[in-house]
Write a protein that holds these residues in place. Structure first.
Motif, short mmCIF file in Angstrom:
data_model
loop_
_atom_site.label_atom_id
_atom_site.label_comp_id
_atom_site.label_asym_id
_atom_site.label_seq_id
_atom_site.Cartn_x
_atom_site.Cartn_y
_atom_site.Cartn_z
N ASP A 1 -6.54 3.30 2.42
CA ASP A 1 -5.78 2.11 2.01
C ASP A 1 -5.88 2.00 0.48
N THR A 2 -4.81 2.33 -0.18
CA THR A 2 -4.81 2.25 -1.65
C THR A 2 -4.78 0.81 -2.14
N VAL B 1 -0.13 14.37 5.80
CA VAL B 1 -0.07 13.52 4.61
C VAL B 1 1.39 13.38 4.20
N PRO B 2 1.87 12.16 4.01
CA PRO B 2 3.25 11.97 3.54
C PRO B 2 3.48 12.70 2.22
N ARG C 1 0.85 -1.18 0.00
CA ARG C 1 0.00 0.00 0.00
C ARG C 1 0.89 1.24 0.00
N SER C 2 0.30 2.36 -0.37
CA SER C 2 1.04 3.62 -0.31
C SER C 2 1.18 4.05 1.16
N PRO C 3 2.00 5.06 1.47
CA PRO C 3 2.15 5.50 2.86
C PRO C 3 0.98 6.30 3.41
N LEU C 4 -0.07 6.48 2.64
CA LEU C 4 -1.25 7.18 3.14
C LEU C 4 -1.87 6.41 4.31
N GLN C 5 -2.06 7.06 5.43
CA GLN C 5 -2.72 6.43 6.57
C GLN C 5 -4.23 6.63 6.52
N SER C 6 -4.67 7.66 5.81
CA SER C 6 -6.09 7.99 5.77
C SER C 6 -6.87 7.16 4.77
N ARG D 1 -9.99 10.12 0.55
CA ARG D 1 -8.64 9.56 0.60
C ARG D 1 -7.66 10.36 1.45
#
Length: 536
Positions: free
Chosen positions: A166-167, A264-265, A159-164, A324
């Protein structure tokens, strides 16, 4: 006439485009460059650094065109995907495409550092993930294609580093980048002027004549004679047919939304939907010296002139973003820009395909205008200097990509259908229903009129026939412009040219009753007929 978009990007909120003085007398130069966006200014910078004297002519303010409307992703991960580029150009061609975009990012970084341009340049990872209900195999195919072209370090992760949000599985592309496009562009301007180049704003060009000594003529009748001319105007106005049948104009929409600082990263984010979405982070400099963090999200593209539903598209973009990212307030800005989409995914950079000697063009950004524009500067400066460049054949405006013939046919059939509007009655019967600051195409006998009601209630009438190749313009209520769906020309509400390939404004309309006996049904203008036949 200001050629900027009505909607204001975050870049223009922070940096005002430069109102350079207009050209006031005829002159000469080694190279005359038409257009002061990234392509034109990069060309000017690199040529001037080689001791080649340049003159740059810009219709409006410097940095006020499409460079101000970008989302400023600097990516060597291609928007049109490596899998497609391999299909069109083979592995070696796709590899050259990757290498040219990677070199463009390196060049922007080197210029920004060498010139001390404070443009917030930063290297970032880019993450490509699936859209709703897409096949996970699509990621594997793109990973395999990226590996084939030699993209170093690309990998599939969970997954990408987005915590908000899940890609799900995604591809990580290292060594991508982002910057502030207007700060960078104005830094190029300063360097060109320092090195002896001349830059003029508010100077519209009406004609380019190639030859041993090419001549550029402005709308006011002044001339610039040079050894070479570069047309870097987003889409070339000096070519009537060949390029315009191989690319199409699309509107792309952008919203900027606030997010918590460090929430956001910092990265570039892209999905694979059609049309796809793209996002990045930006720190807006406030007047109090602080910063506001925002996510800039783009997408919801459509062919120029074919839709007038910007509010719905902005709403869909905002919904996509809020699902997202941890959006913390109302939208800060929103805007749209024009993207030229070539049928095979790569720009057209090189000698004028109309065989106009010593004239060069740069167009077909395909959503990657900042890197394509930089590639243009690198490639064209080599071609003018007589140096070999490994990208010359790949980007040649005269190339024919046989494997893209299906896309070529589809786009040109769309154009042919729009020419059929000549034979259709306009739906609105009179101007009474046009609101203030609104426009509509009306019918008067055989004539189609572009009618605009200004803020004071006064009506302005012009011909609705595009002066490029005779398409019927459509009203764009978001930008308050007349947009031609055939090849992307755009006009102000009162008819002045905002964006090529048109050069002349919309024509004045005949008096009521004039010319009504000429034809019972109008015929297509000859250029449009020719294009219709080619498309069919």
């Amino acid at each position: 006439m200001d050629t900027s978009e009505r909607s204001v990007s975050v870049w223009k909120e922070e940096v005002t485009p430069l109102a350079a003085p207009p050209l006031e007398e005829s002159t000469t130069a080694d190279v005359c460059i038409i257009g002061a966006g990234i392509a034109g200014l990069t060309s000017a910078y690199l040529l001037q650094r080689r001791g080649v004297n340049v003159v740059v002519l810009e219709r409006g303010a410097i940095g006020g065109g499409q460079t101000a409307q970008t989302t400023a992703h600097l990516a060597s991960a291609m928007d049109d995907r490596f899998e497609q580029l391999i299909r069109f150009f083979g592995t070696s061609g796709a590899q050259l495409a990757y290498e040219s975009h990677a070199a463009a990012i390196d060049t922007i970084e080197a210029i920004a550092q060498g010139e001390g341009i404070e443009c917030d340049f930063a290297r970032l990872d880019g993450y490509l993930f699936l859209g709703r209900d897409q096949d996970p195999k699509d990621l594997d195919k793109e990973l395999d294609a990226a590996t084939q072209v030699g993209f170093p370090g690309v990998e599939k992760i969970e997954r990408s580093p987005l915590q908000s949000f899940d890609t799900g599985p995604c591809l990580r592309f290292p060594q991508q980048a982002a910057f502030h496009p207007l700060r960078y562009a104005l830094g190029l301007v300063a360097a060109v002027l320092r090195d002896g180049g001349r830059i003029y704003g508010g100077t519209a060009v009406s004609d380019v004549e190639g030859g041993d000594v090419p001549t550029v003529t402005t709308e006011t009748g002044l001339t610039v004679k040079a050894k070479a001319v570069i047309v870097a105007t987003n889409t070339p106005f000096n070519d009537r047919f060949s390029i315009h049948t191989k690319q199409a104009a699309y509107r792309s929409y952008v919203v900027a939304l606030p997010v918590p600082e460090l929430g956001v990263p910092r990265a570039l984010y892209w999905d694979m939907e059609d049309p796809y979405h793209y996002a990045r982070l930006h720190r807006l400099r406030r007047e109090d010296g602080g910063y506001s963090e925002m996510v800039i999200v783009g997408g919801e593209d459509h062919k120029t002139g074919e839709e007038d539903d910007a509010e719905e598209r902005y709403a869909r973009l905002e919904m996509w973003a809020r699902e997202r990212f941890p959006v913390s307030g109302e939208a800060i800005a929103r805007w749209s820009g024009q993207v030229m989409e070539p049928v095979d995914g790569l720009g057209f950079i090189g000698a004028d395909p109309g065989h106009s000697k010593n004239v060069y063009i740069a167009t077909g950004d395909s959503g990657q205008g900042m890197t394509h524009g930089t590639i243009a500067g690198m490639l064209l400066s080599d071609l003018i200097a007589g140096r070999e460049n490994p990208w010359a054949d790949l980007y040649s405006p005269r190339r024919r990509t046989l494997r893209a013939v299906g896309e070529y046919a589809r786009e040109n059939l769309k154009v042919a259908r729009h020419y059929a509007e000549w034979l259709e009655r306009s739906p609105m019967a009179n101007a009474d229903a046009i609101p203030r600051c609104g426009g509509a195409v009306l019918q008067r006998g055989i004539h189609k009129l572009a009618v605009y009601r200004d803020e004071g209630g006064k009506l302005h009438e012009r011909s609705a026939v595009c002066t490029h190749l005779g398409g019927i313009v459509h009203w764009n209520s978001e930008e308050r412009s007349w947009d031609c769906p055939c090849h992307g020309a755009r006009y102000a509400p009162t008819g002045e040219v905002l964006q090529g390939p048109a050069v002349k404004p919309l024509e004045e309309v005949p008096s009521e009753g004039e010319g009504m006996e000429v034809l019972e049904t109008p015929e297509l203008p000859e250029p449009a007929e020719a294009l219709h036949r080619k498309a069919s």
